[in-house]
Design a protein around this motif. Structure first.
Motif, PDB file in Angstrom:
ATOM      1  N   SER A   1      -1.603  -1.183 -11.823  1.00  0.00           N
ATOM      2  CA  SER A   1      -1.161  -2.623 -12.009  1.00  0.00           C
ATOM      3  C   SER A   1      -1.145  -2.903  -9.957  1.00  0.00           C
ATOM      4  O   SER A   1      -1.491  -3.474  -9.754  1.00  0.00           O
ATOM      5  N   ILE A   2      -0.140  -1.697  -9.494  1.00  0.00           N
ATOM      6  CA  ILE A   2      -0.209  -1.695  -8.264  1.00  0.00           C
ATOM      7  C   ILE A   2      -1.185  -2.006  -7.657  1.00  0.00           C
ATOM      8  O   ILE A   2      -1.956  -2.977  -6.571  1.00  0.00           O
ATOM      9  N   VAL A   3      -2.297  -1.048  -7.663  1.00  0.00           N
ATOM     10  CA  VAL A   3      -3.707  -1.429  -7.201  1.00  0.00           C
ATOM     11  C   VAL A   3      -4.374  -2.229  -7.111  1.00  0.00           C
ATOM     12  O   VAL A   3      -4.784  -3.096  -6.380  1.00  0.00           O
ATOM     13  N   GLU A   4      -4.572  -2.463  -8.207  1.00  0.00           N
ATOM     14  CA  GLU A   4      -4.837  -4.067  -8.939  1.00  0.00           C
ATOM     15  C   GLU A   4      -4.566  -5.140  -7.983  1.00  0.00           C
ATOM     16  O   GLU A   4      -5.712  -5.846  -7.306  1.00  0.00           O
ATOM     17  N   ASP A   5      -3.366  -5.167  -8.543  1.00  0.00           N
ATOM     18  CA  ASP A   5      -2.964  -6.684  -7.665  1.00  0.00           C
ATOM     19  C   ASP A   5      -2.610  -6.545  -6.279  1.00  0.00           C
ATOM     20  O   ASP A   5      -3.633  -7.019  -5.298  1.00  0.00           O
ATOM     21  N   ILE A   6      -2.619  -5.440  -5.058  1.00  0.00           N
ATOM     22  CA  ILE A   6      -4.000  -4.851  -4.162  1.00  0.00           C
ATOM     23  C   ILE A   6      -4.881  -5.642  -3.259  1.00  0.00           C
ATOM     24  O   ILE A   6      -5.174  -6.581  -2.754  1.00  0.00           O
ATOM     25  N   LEU A   7      -6.074  -4.924  -4.230  1.00  0.00           N
ATOM     26  CA  LEU A   7      -7.133  -5.574  -4.859  1.00  0.00           C
ATOM     27  C   LEU A   7      -7.087  -6.981  -4.998  1.00  0.00           C
ATOM     28  O   LEU A   7      -8.365  -7.785  -4.170  1.00  0.00           O
ATOM     29  N   LEU A   8      -6.632  -7.404  -5.839  1.00  0.00           N
ATOM     30  CA  LEU A   8      -6.730  -8.498  -6.301  1.00  0.00           C
ATOM     31  C   LEU A   8      -6.438  -9.814  -5.277  1.00  0.00           C
ATOM     32  O   LEU A   8      -7.051 -10.775  -5.174  1.00  0.00           O
ATOM     33  N   GLU A   9      -5.363  -9.500  -4.142  1.00  0.00           N
ATOM     34  CA  GLU A   9      -4.828 -10.061  -2.840  1.00  0.00           C
ATOM     35  C   GLU A   9      -6.731  -9.947  -1.644  1.00  0.00           C
ATOM     36  O   GLU A   9      -6.393 -10.787  -0.839  1.00  0.00           O
TER      37      GLU A   9
ATOM     38  N   ILE B   1       0.728  -1.023   0.061  1.00  0.00           N
ATOM     39  CA  ILE B   1      -0.177  -0.045   0.234  1.00  0.00           C
ATOM     40  C   ILE B   1       0.920   1.271   0.356  1.00  0.00           C
ATOM     41  O   ILE B   1       0.545   2.781  -0.608  1.00  0.00           O
ATOM     42  N   GLU B   2       2.234   1.325   0.595  1.00  0.00           N
ATOM     43  CA  GLU B   2       2.643   2.169   0.719  1.00  0.00           C
ATOM     44  C   GLU B   2       3.800   2.884  -0.933  1.00  0.00           C
ATOM     45  O   GLU B   2       3.557   3.269  -0.581  1.00  0.00           O
ATOM     46  N   LYS B   3       3.644   1.212  -1.286  1.00  0.00           N
ATOM     47  CA  LYS B   3       4.659   1.286  -2.264  1.00  0.00           C
ATOM     48  C   LYS B   3       3.538   2.114  -3.702  1.00  0.00           C
ATOM     49  O   LYS B   3       3.938   2.852  -4.109  1.00  0.00           O
ATOM     50  N   ALA B   4       2.198   1.612  -3.562  1.00  0.00           N
ATOM     51  CA  ALA B   4       1.308   2.349  -3.984  1.00  0.00           C
ATOM     52  C   ALA B   4       0.932   4.195  -4.112  1.00  0.00           C
ATOM     53  O   ALA B   4       0.992   4.788  -4.985  1.00  0.00           O
TER      54      ALA B   4
END
Length: 104
Positions: free
Chosen positions: A46-54, A22-25
């Protein structure tokens, strides 16, 4: 299983990694705001989508991740700013809403 040291430790590790992501996002959001080029937007998306997929029910620690995500002020700010910039998509909103159902 919830009472074993191994399960608790793993959830802690997963949560800690999610907070770092989240900090990286947020850092990517700041880079995008400084220069709104397509490459930076795509990396942020991409990173936000990856977070939400988790945080989806198919993921192994989805309830833990969803709880951490939806209690994060940093994530709330990321979402709000992405909406303001017009880059928060319908797909991200669907993932966001689905993940909110898993909060414990």
């Amino acid at each position: 299983m919830n009472h074993t040291e191994r399960a608790v430790k793993k959830r802690f590790e997963v949560g800690e990694q999610l907070e770092k992501t989240i900090e990286k996002a947020f850092e990517r959001l700041e880079l995008y705001e400084a220069n709104t080029i397509t490459q930076r937007r795509n990396k942020l998306l991409s990173i936000v989508e990856d977070i939400l997929l988790e945080c989806q029910k198919e993921s192994i620690y989805s309830a833990t991740c969803s709880t951490i995500l939806h209690s994060s002020d940093v994530y709330s700010e990321i979402r709000q700013k992405m909406q303001t910039h017009g880059i928060w998509s319908k797909e991200l909103e669907t993932l966001h809403k689905d993940s909110a159902k898993l909060v414990i």
